[in-house]
Design an enzyme around this catalytic site. Structure first.
Site, PDB file in Angstrom:
ATOM      1  CG  HIS A  73      -0.846   1.643  -3.356  1.00 26.98           C
ATOM      2  ND1 HIS A  73      -2.086   1.336  -2.830  1.00 26.98           N
ATOM      3  CD2 HIS A  73      -0.419   0.532  -4.003  1.00 26.98           C
ATOM      4  CE1 HIS A  73      -2.385   0.073  -3.153  1.00 26.98           C
ATOM      5  NE2 HIS A  73      -1.388  -0.434  -3.853  1.00 26.98           N
ATOM      6  CG  ASP A 126      -2.246   0.728   0.934  1.00 27.34           C
ATOM      7  OD1 ASP A 126      -2.155   1.920   0.601  1.00 27.34           O
ATOM      8  OD2 ASP A 126      -3.346   0.142   1.045  1.00 27.34           O
TER       9      ASP A 126
END
Ligand SMILES: *[C@@H]1O[C@H](CO)[C@@H](O)[C@H](O)[C@H]1NC(C)=O
Ligand SMILES: *[C@@H]1O[C@H](CO)[C@@H](O)[C@H](O)[C@H]1NC(C)=O
Ligand SMILES: *[C@@H]1O[C@H](CO)[C@@H](O)[C@H](O)[C@H]1NC(C)=O
Ligand SMILES: *[C@@H]1O[C@H](CO)[C@@H](O)[C@H](O)[C@H]1NC(C)=O
Ligand SMILES: *[C@@H]1O[C@H](CO)[C@@H](O)[C@H](O)[C@H]1NC(C)=O
Length: 422
Positions: free
Chosen positions: A257, A234
């Site tokens: 991310h 993430d």
């Protein structure tokens, strides 16, 4: 005569105490968890030994007591909280935790002993005023089985997965040198804390592990993250509501991310982030790079944020502001609302490298609350595919540009002289 003797005596006392003071500091007391019964074979639960060693450290009358987790051993820990209300002679002490060994969590979610069945955190530090955690050790959350949990069949333990390492309600905390691996959920969270420094850390989890953000910051200010390598499933770093004065520099991010402000303003909430400085970062194969994400219908702001000296190596959307952030799986109404979190005073300076997608710069700003004072200077993002030109999306943006901007971001006005304030 008596007066003279008294003075001489006092002088001697003063002399002795100043002489002995440095020795006192150098001979700071070390509390080794093994001396408190920790086995360190990775099988026996060492939680109680850690708590006992901690109690002794915390009660110590030494000037800088140290709890030590020795090298070459693996300690299995259940969820535990270190309370930093350590006082000796009514003076708040600066506490030191030296972690050179490996700390692991139970690998099976059903083996976790969570207070009230709520597995929100694994290792938590609360109420500290002066804490240094350093060493060459590894903190491994063994999250694989948590990631694979089918929530329908495991409601009791699946409600929320634990964050690995939490600094909460604390001041003057420094974490240095440690490695964090495979947390069930976020690896490190700073919550309601000030003057927290994270330096020379390594944080890693597989690319497809869900919600395993590297470092999450929430309701905190005066935070420094420096010289840290993060690759997870993430955000490498995410900055949530109530955060300000955040300096992030010398970061290797990927997979992951990117570095994200937000998401802010979910469910109409008023949320704010300001004074964030992100510098000397490389994004390698990340799905976003320098990102600001807000929900439609929210309130508040994200402002005075600078991204500079950023390198993208085959990342998708190295630059993105998304005011339409939405989880389509959960939320049905993701379109325009009348309110939005205001995004303003954002600087992008010297952003270079390659983009894995054709669209290298995306500004998807809200119709009702456009992005304001977006400044770009010296941007050069080429496609990873030879001969393909990158392009930009530019909706509802007001701002200025200066120097070479590739891809072209036509909605920004050309400025001859641009003085960058933040
Ligand atoms: C401890 O310190 C606090 C605040 O500095 C003070 O109010 C309190 O009286 C002190 N207690 C003792 C036992 O000295
Ligand atoms: C950066 O962190 C690495 C460990 O990840 C360490 O070896 C190195 O000395 C650190 N460099 C600086 C300048 O702090
Ligand atoms: C962040 O960097 C700025 C500019 O270098 C500096 O003025 C500020 O004090 C730094 N903040 C922290 C928390 O170190
Ligand atoms: C722009 O900056 C240059 C050099 O800093 C200066 O000589 C020039 O006068 C400036 N132009 C304007 C319009 O401010
Ligand atoms: C915030 O950014 C704007 C635009 O760059 C700048 O004019 C302003 O001075 C900044 N605010 C502070 C308090 O630095």
């Amino acid at each position: 005569m008596a007066k003279f003797l008294l003075c001489a005596l006092v002088f001697a006392l003063c002399f002795v105490s100043t002489e002995s003071r440095p020795i006192f500091i150098h001979s700071r007391k070390v509390y080794n968890v093994v001396d408190y019964g920790a086995v360190g074979d990775g099988l026996v639960d060492d939680t109680k030994a850690f708590m006992d060693a901690w109690k002794a450290t915390c009660k110590s009358s030494m000037s800088s007591p140290t709890m030590h987790v020795p090298q070459g051993m693996t300690f299995l820990l259940q969820p535990l909280t270190f309370n930093g209300n350590c006082k000796s002679n009514n003076i708040t002490v600066q506490v030191h935790i030296q972690i050179d060994g490996t700390i692991i969590a139970p690998s099976d979610p059903s083996a976790w002993k969570c207070p009230d069945d709520k597995c929100l955190r694994w290792i938590e530090f609360h109420d500290f005023k002066g804490l240094l955690i350093r060493g060459s050790g590894t903190i491994n959350g063994q999250g694989k089985k948590w990631w694979d949990l089918k929530c329908k069949e495991n409601k009791r333990i699946c409600g929320r997965k634990p964050t690995g390492f939490v600094i909460g309600g604390s001041n003057n905390v420094h974490i240095d040198g440690l490695t964090f691996e495979d947390s069930p959920q976020m690896h490190i969270a700073f919550e309601s804390s000030e003057w927290v420094k994270a330096t020379s850390l390594t944080i890693q989890a597989p690319k497809h592990s869900p919600n395993t953000d590297g470092i999450h910051i929430q309701h905190s200010k005066n935070i420094i993250i420096y010289n840290t390598s993060i690759g997870t499933g993430d955000d490498c770093i995410s900055i949530g509501d109530g955060s300000s004065h955040i300096n992030i520099s010398k970061i290797d991010c990927g997979p992951g991310h990117g570095i994200s402000i937000g998401s802010l303003g979910k469910d109409g909430k008023h949320e704010t982030v300001e004074f964030v400085h992100v510098k000397d970062v490389s994004f390698t194969g990340t799905t976003n790079g320098a990102r600001i994400k807000t929900w439609q219908g929210g309130k508040g702001y994200a402002r005075n944020i600078t991204f500079e000296h950023i390198t993208s190596i085959g990342s998708a959307r190295p630059v993105i502001i998304d005011q339409y952030y939405c989880d389509h799986k959960v939320h049905k109404h993701c379109g325009n609302h009348r309110s939005a979190v205001r995004v303003s005073n954002i600087v992008y300076d010297q952003i270079y490298g390659t983009s894995d997608k054709k669209i290298a710069v995306e500004f998807s700003c809200s119709k009702s609350v456009p992005c304001y004072n977006i400044i770009m200077r010296n941007i050069n993002l080429h496609s990873t595919e030879d001969g393909t030109q990158t392009s930009s999306i530019c909706q509802n943006v007001r701002g200025l540009r200066n120097g070479d901007i590739i891809p072209d971001v036509p909605c920004l006005n050309e400025a001859e002289n641009l003085s960058i304030m933040n």
